[in-house]
Scaffold this motif. Structure first.
Motif, PDB file in Angstrom:
ATOM      1  N   LYS A  50       0.867  -1.193   0.000  1.00  0.00           N
ATOM      2  CA  LYS A  50       0.000   0.000   0.000  1.00  0.00           C
ATOM      3  C   LYS A  50       0.890   1.225   0.000  1.00  0.00           C
ATOM      4  O   LYS A  50       1.929   1.252   0.668  1.00  0.00           O
ATOM      5  CB  LYS A  50      -0.842   0.030   1.276  1.00  0.00           C
ATOM      6  CG  LYS A  50      -2.133  -0.728   1.166  1.00  0.00           C
ATOM      7  CD  LYS A  50      -3.285   0.260   0.996  1.00  0.00           C
ATOM      8  CE  LYS A  50      -4.540  -0.414   0.508  1.00  0.00           C
ATOM      9  NZ  LYS A  50      -5.249   0.401  -0.470  1.00  0.00           N
TER      10      LYS A  50
ATOM     11  N   GLY B 240      -0.215  10.777   3.637  1.00  0.00           N
ATOM     12  CA  GLY B 240      -0.282  11.429   4.947  1.00  0.00           C
ATOM     13  C   GLY B 240      -0.471  10.427   6.077  1.00  0.00           C
ATOM     14  O   GLY B 240      -0.149  10.700   7.229  1.00  0.00           O
TER      15      GLY B 240
ATOM     16  N   THR C 164      -3.137  14.502   2.871  1.00  0.00           N
ATOM     17  CA  THR C 164      -2.877  15.097   1.556  1.00  0.00           C
ATOM     18  C   THR C 164      -4.148  15.084   0.710  1.00  0.00           C
ATOM     19  O   THR C 164      -5.040  14.242   0.904  1.00  0.00           O
ATOM     20  CB  THR C 164      -1.793  14.298   0.814  1.00  0.00           C
ATOM     21  OG1 THR C 164      -2.289  12.980   0.539  1.00  0.00           O
ATOM     22  CG2 THR C 164      -0.510  14.209   1.635  1.00  0.00           C
TER      23      THR C 164
ATOM     24  N   ASP D 150      -6.709  11.930   0.264  1.00  0.00           N
ATOM     25  CA  ASP D 150      -8.134  12.129   0.560  1.00  0.00           C
ATOM     26  C   ASP D 150      -8.991  11.633  -0.606  1.00  0.00           C
ATOM     27  O   ASP D 150     -10.048  11.029  -0.410  1.00  0.00           O
ATOM     28  CB  ASP D 150      -8.387  13.622   0.831  1.00  0.00           C
ATOM     29  CG  ASP D 150      -9.698  13.875   1.563  1.00  0.00           C
ATOM     30  OD1 ASP D 150     -10.739  13.890   0.883  1.00  0.00           O
ATOM     31  OD2 ASP D 150      -9.679  14.050   2.794  1.00  0.00           O
TER      32      ASP D 150
ATOM     33  N   LEU E 276      -8.481   4.121  -9.717  1.00  0.00           N
ATOM     34  CA  LEU E 276      -7.048   3.853  -9.514  1.00  0.00           C
ATOM     35  C   LEU E 276      -6.775   2.351  -9.571  1.00  0.00           C
ATOM     36  O   LEU E 276      -7.440   1.576  -8.890  1.00  0.00           O
ATOM     37  CB  LEU E 276      -6.625   4.321  -8.134  1.00  0.00           C
ATOM     38  CG  LEU E 276      -5.778   5.558  -7.921  1.00  0.00           C
ATOM     39  CD1 LEU E 276      -5.620   5.809  -6.439  1.00  0.00           C
ATOM     40  CD2 LEU E 276      -4.443   5.491  -8.609  1.00  0.00           C
TER      41      LEU E 276
ATOM     42  N   VAL F 115       0.129   5.296  -9.189  1.00  0.00           N
ATOM     43  CA  VAL F 115       0.294   6.364  -8.209  1.00  0.00           C
ATOM     44  C   VAL F 115      -0.418   7.602  -8.744  1.00  0.00           C
ATOM     45  O   VAL F 115      -0.231   7.959  -9.919  1.00  0.00           O
ATOM     46  CB  VAL F 115       1.794   6.698  -8.003  1.00  0.00           C
ATOM     47  CG1 VAL F 115       1.960   7.853  -7.019  1.00  0.00           C
ATOM     48  CG2 VAL F 115       2.566   5.480  -7.531  1.00  0.00           C
TER      49      VAL F 115
ATOM     50  N   GLY G  61     -13.802  18.776  13.041  1.00  0.00           N
ATOM     51  CA  GLY G  61     -12.948  17.598  12.927  1.00  0.00           C
ATOM     52  C   GLY G  61     -13.714  16.334  12.615  1.00  0.00           C
ATOM     53  O   GLY G  61     -13.118  15.260  12.507  1.00  0.00           O
TER      54      GLY G  61
ATOM     55  N   HIS H  19      -7.943  11.350  17.259  1.00  0.00           N
ATOM     56  CA  HIS H  19      -8.792  12.497  17.566  1.00  0.00           C
ATOM     57  C   HIS H  19      -8.275  13.386  18.698  1.00  0.00           C
ATOM     58  O   HIS H  19      -8.434  14.595  18.642  1.00  0.00           O
ATOM     59  CB  HIS H  19     -10.212  12.024  17.927  1.00  0.00           C
ATOM     60  CG  HIS H  19     -11.032  11.678  16.740  1.00  0.00           C
ATOM     61  ND1 HIS H  19     -11.095  10.409  16.215  1.00  0.00           N
ATOM     62  CD2 HIS H  19     -11.814  12.446  15.939  1.00  0.00           C
ATOM     63  CE1 HIS H  19     -11.882  10.409  15.140  1.00  0.00           C
ATOM     64  NE2 HIS H  19     -12.327  11.630  14.954  1.00  0.00           N
TER      65      HIS H  19
HETATM   66  C1  LIG Z   1      -9.393  12.857  13.234  1.00  0.00           C
HETATM   67  C2  LIG Z   1      -9.536  12.855  11.754  1.00  0.00           C
HETATM   68  C3  LIG Z   1     -10.535  13.614  11.151  1.00  0.00           C
HETATM   69  C4  LIG Z   1     -10.671  13.625   9.759  1.00  0.00           C
HETATM   70  N1  LIG Z   1     -11.655  14.398   9.214  1.00  0.00           N
HETATM   71  C5  LIG Z   1     -11.774  14.455   7.854  1.00  0.00           C
HETATM   72  C6  LIG Z   1     -12.753  15.260   7.241  1.00  0.00           C
HETATM   73  O1  LIG Z   1     -13.523  15.956   7.904  1.00  0.00           O
HETATM   74  N2  LIG Z   1     -12.819  15.288   5.882  1.00  0.00           N
HETATM   75  C7  LIG Z   1     -11.966  14.555   5.112  1.00  0.00           C
HETATM   76  O2  LIG Z   1     -12.071  14.615   3.884  1.00  0.00           O
HETATM   77  N3  LIG Z   1     -11.033  13.774   5.657  1.00  0.00           N
HETATM   78  C8  LIG Z   1     -10.913  13.705   7.004  1.00  0.00           C
HETATM   79  N4  LIG Z   1      -9.952  12.916   7.568  1.00  0.00           N
HETATM   80  C9  LIG Z   1      -9.128  12.098   6.688  1.00  0.00           C
HETATM   81  C10 LIG Z   1      -7.812  12.750   6.454  1.00  0.00           C
HETATM   82  O3  LIG Z   1      -7.902  13.997   5.875  1.00  0.00           O
HETATM   83  C11 LIG Z   1      -6.924  11.802   5.660  1.00  0.00           C
HETATM   84  O4  LIG Z   1      -5.666  12.247   5.832  1.00  0.00           O
HETATM   85  C12 LIG Z   1      -7.199  11.607   4.183  1.00  0.00           C
HETATM   86  O5  LIG Z   1      -8.469  11.167   3.896  1.00  0.00           O
HETATM   87  C13 LIG Z   1      -6.260  10.590   3.565  1.00  0.00           C
HETATM   88  O6  LIG Z   1      -5.171  11.235   3.104  1.00  0.00           O
HETATM   89  P1  LIG Z   1      -3.709  10.786   3.538  1.00  0.00           P
HETATM   90  O7  LIG Z   1      -2.789  11.642   2.757  1.00  0.00           O
HETATM   91  O8  LIG Z   1      -3.590  10.786   4.999  1.00  0.00           O
HETATM   92  O9  LIG Z   1      -3.660   9.310   2.920  1.00  0.00           O
HETATM   93  P2  LIG Z   1      -3.238   7.913   3.537  1.00  0.00           P
HETATM   94  O10 LIG Z   1      -3.971   7.638   4.780  1.00  0.00           O
HETATM   95  O11 LIG Z   1      -1.770   7.799   3.570  1.00  0.00           O
HETATM   96  O12 LIG Z   1      -3.758   6.966   2.356  1.00  0.00           O
HETATM   97  C14 LIG Z   1      -5.136   6.723   2.156  1.00  0.00           C
HETATM   98  C15 LIG Z   1      -5.309   5.740   0.984  1.00  0.00           C
HETATM   99  O13 LIG Z   1      -5.013   6.375  -0.260  1.00  0.00           O
HETATM  100  C16 LIG Z   1      -3.936   5.728  -0.920  1.00  0.00           C
HETATM  101  N5  LIG Z   1      -3.111   6.793  -1.514  1.00  0.00           N
HETATM  102  C17 LIG Z   1      -2.649   7.895  -0.849  1.00  0.00           C
HETATM  103  N6  LIG Z   1      -1.983   8.702  -1.692  1.00  0.00           N
HETATM  104  C18 LIG Z   1      -2.009   8.106  -2.913  1.00  0.00           C
HETATM  105  C19 LIG Z   1      -1.490   8.464  -4.202  1.00  0.00           C
HETATM  106  N7  LIG Z   1      -0.804   9.606  -4.391  1.00  0.00           N
HETATM  107  N8  LIG Z   1      -1.705   7.616  -5.242  1.00  0.00           N
HETATM  108  C20 LIG Z   1      -2.409   6.470  -5.061  1.00  0.00           C
HETATM  109  N9  LIG Z   1      -2.928   6.084  -3.870  1.00  0.00           N
HETATM  110  C21 LIG Z   1      -2.723   6.894  -2.799  1.00  0.00           C
HETATM  111  C22 LIG Z   1      -3.219   4.938   0.158  1.00  0.00           C
HETATM  112  O14 LIG Z   1      -2.539   3.834  -0.379  1.00  0.00           O
HETATM  113  C23 LIG Z   1      -4.366   4.539   1.056  1.00  0.00           C
HETATM  114  O15 LIG Z   1      -5.038   3.426   0.535  1.00  0.00           O
HETATM  115  C24 LIG Z   1      -9.791  12.865   8.952  1.00  0.00           C
HETATM  116  C25 LIG Z   1      -8.795  12.104   9.552  1.00  0.00           C
HETATM  117  C26 LIG Z   1      -8.655  12.079  10.933  1.00  0.00           C
HETATM  118  C27 LIG Z   1      -7.578  11.253  11.538  1.00  0.00           C
END
Ligand SMILES: Cc1cc2nc3c(=O)[nH]c(=O)nc-3n(C[C@H](O)[C@H](O)[C@H](O)COP(=O)(O)OP(=O)(O)OC[C@H]3O[C@@H](n4cnc5c(N)ncnc54)[C@H](O)[C@@H]3O)c2cc1C
Ligand code: FES
Ligand code: FES
Lengths: 287, 161
Positions: free
Chosen positions: A29, A33, A111, A115, A161, A166, A191, B46
């Motif tokens: 995977k 972020g 990111t 998202d 995807l 990627v 949040g 959280h």
């Molecule tokens: C407390 C809390 C509250 C939140 N509230 C919200 C909210 O209100 N609204 C909201 O939209 N989100 C919310 N989120 C989600 C947050 O913004 C996540 O970070 C986001 O959804 C996922 O992005 P990430 O970069 O962290 O991805 P990751 O967690 O690293 O990855 C998520 C998935 O996407 C895949 N992926 C990631 N990047 C790529 C890429 N470039 N190419 C192909 N596949 C990829 C990964 O393999 C994985 O399967 C919340 C999260 C938390 C912990």
């Protein structure tokens, strides 16, 4: 709290990441972020044997303009979106809506690409990307392809995807002069994911709607573009009757899941309300 | 699973450690380095009790891997005081009674420390929004707002010898 064991990889280029995905197959995977993936691993909902960290790939970062297209690196954090002068000027709805996503700490890590790629109907970027007519640049072993946001979201956690691709960039047409926009999100607290949300991008001429995109958050298995709601407004005067018709068309398209945020009736009614509020706000910003 | 060697600066001190990839940064800090100020209040990212500063940003260390910190600079609550003199945010929480049980406090302080660099002159609303990633069971947040306001003011005072 305790994630299962895995091997860790930190490639420095997109092509290295794609090659690793190819070698390791479905056991791997991508780690962006990590604020959706690590929480799922900590609860053992996901147990990948390999994590490919894409945080050390400079090509996936940065925000730039290419002609009238705003190009956003997939690894752009929510706070970078909020603070970007280019996003503020050219796609203001993204800078504003990102402030409604999660909390300051999560926005430092989460990111836009993650998202979107996650494909969670609760996430905000899927509907936003449909409303702003974004497209996504995906790189796989055979090269790059570009797919529109509208049609990308297939179901809960399911997108176009492929396992060996990627997401590299998000392309967004810069808003034309006079474009109105809004993102209305009802949530239980700061949040939290939306109980219901609506993204609108609109243009007008006189009192007539000349362009409109309406997309919904968290009221179906995936983010939803509601073309019937758009049709209720396009080339029509903007008034209480056409707005109500758009809201009715949107609620008819809803298929929400019942959970602690509410039952089907409540979420559907809130989707209609968010549509009305978003349209009213977007119209007020049109010029 | 092979361990990875990481070099990380924690509170200004270079640490070279072999870590298992799945080790969360919060456990690395608490169990490897015995920096037990940062706390764990949830498993869903959280509460923010685990907040530390990584390369100039507030991050929830329960949702970051230690292995990702190779080459990073990490600051924890233990590194806030300078030669025993409390940082303005520590003084503010103390003076304004911004803590009771103290469990959320290290995360609150680390967030306030960074937030006041992002926004040195925040309104009450901006403080509440800027601290929204940190939950507190005891204070009802009122005195935490005052504590951050105290620190903001203090940080803008001219430095005296
Ligand atoms: C407390 C809390 C509250 C939140 N509230 C919200 C909210 O209100 N609204 C909201 O939209 N989100 C919310 N989120 C989600 C947050 O913004 C996540 O970070 C986001 O959804 C996922 O992005 P990430 O970069 O962290 O991805 P990751 O967690 O690293 O990855 C998520 C998935 O996407 C895949 N992926 C990631 N990047 C790529 C890429 N470039 N190419 C192909 N596949 C990829 C990964 O393999 C994985 O399967 C919340 C999260 C938390 C912990
Ligand atoms: S322990 Fe709760 S957010 Fe990190
Ligand atoms: S002081 Fe007890 S949780 Fe905040």
């Amino acid at each position: 709290m305790i994630p299962p064991r895995f091997e860790y990889h930190a490639p420095r280029t997109i092509s290295e990441a794609v090659a690793l995905l190819g070698q390791l197959g479905s056991e791997a995977k991508l780690l962006a972020g990590g604020h959706s993936l690590l929480p799922m691993m900590k609860l053992r909902f996901a147990q990948p044997e390999h994590l490919i960290d894409i945080n050390r790939i400079p090509e996936l970062r940065g925000i730039r303009e290419e002609g009238t297209t705003v190009v956003i690196g997939a690894m752009t954090s929510e706070n970078e979106l909020i603070n970007s002068p280019i996003v503020q000027a050219k796609v203001p709805v993204l800078a504003e809506a990102a402030q409604m996503i999660a909390d300051p700490q999560v926005r430092n890590r989460g990111t836009i690409g993650g998202d979107i790629a996650h494909g969670d109907p609760g996430n905000d970027h899927p509907a936003l990307s449909i409303a702003i007519e974004a497209s996504f640049v995906l790189e796989g072993p055979k090269g790059r392809r570009t797919v529109p946001a509208d049609g990308f979201f297939l179901g809960t956690y399911m997108t176009l995807l492929q396992e060996d691709e990627v997401m590299c960039e998000i392309h967004v047409p810069a808003f034309a002069q006079g474009t109105g926009w809004a993102y209305e999100k009802i949530k239980r607290k700061t949040g939290d994911w939306a109980t219901a949300g609506c993204a609108v991008v609109m243009r007008k001429s006189g009192d007539t709607v000349t362009h409109v995109r309406i997309a919904l958050t968290n009221v179906a298995p995936a983010a939803l573009r509601v073309e019937a709601a758009e049709a209720a407004l396009l080339n029509q005067p903007f008034n209480a009757t056409t707005v109500q018709a758009a809201a009715d068309a949107a609620t008819a398209a809803c298929d929400p899941a019942e959970d602690l945020r509410g039952d089907i009736e409540y979420k559907t009614a809130m989707a209609g309300e968010m549509v009305k509020r978003a349209l009213t706000k977007a119209w007020a910003l049109c010029s | 699973m092979a361990k990875k060697l990481i070099n990380v600066s924690v509170n200004g001190k270079a640490e070279e450690k072999a870590v298992e990839p799945r080790t969360l940064l919060i456990h690395f800090l608490r169990e490897e380095l015995n920096l037990t100020g940062a706390h764990i209040g949830c498993e869903t990212s959280h509460c923010g009790a685990c907040t530390v500063d990584i390369d100039g940003q507030s991050v929830k260390s329960c949702t970051h891997l230690a292995v990702q910190c190779d080459g990073s600079e990490v600051l924890t609550v233990e590194g806030l005081a300078n030669k025993g003199v409390l940082h303005a945010v520590q003084e503010g929480f103390y003076k304004e009674h911004g803590l009771q049980c103290g469990f959320c406090t290290p995360g609150m302080l680390m967030r306030a420390y960074r937030f006041l660099q992002e926004n040195p002159n925040p309104s009450e609303e901006e403080i509440r929004h800027g601290m929204a990633g940190n939950l507190c069971r005891c204070t009802g947040y009122m005195n935490i707002v005052k504590a951050v306001q105290y620190a903001a003011k203090k940080l803008q005072e001219p430095v005296t010898a």
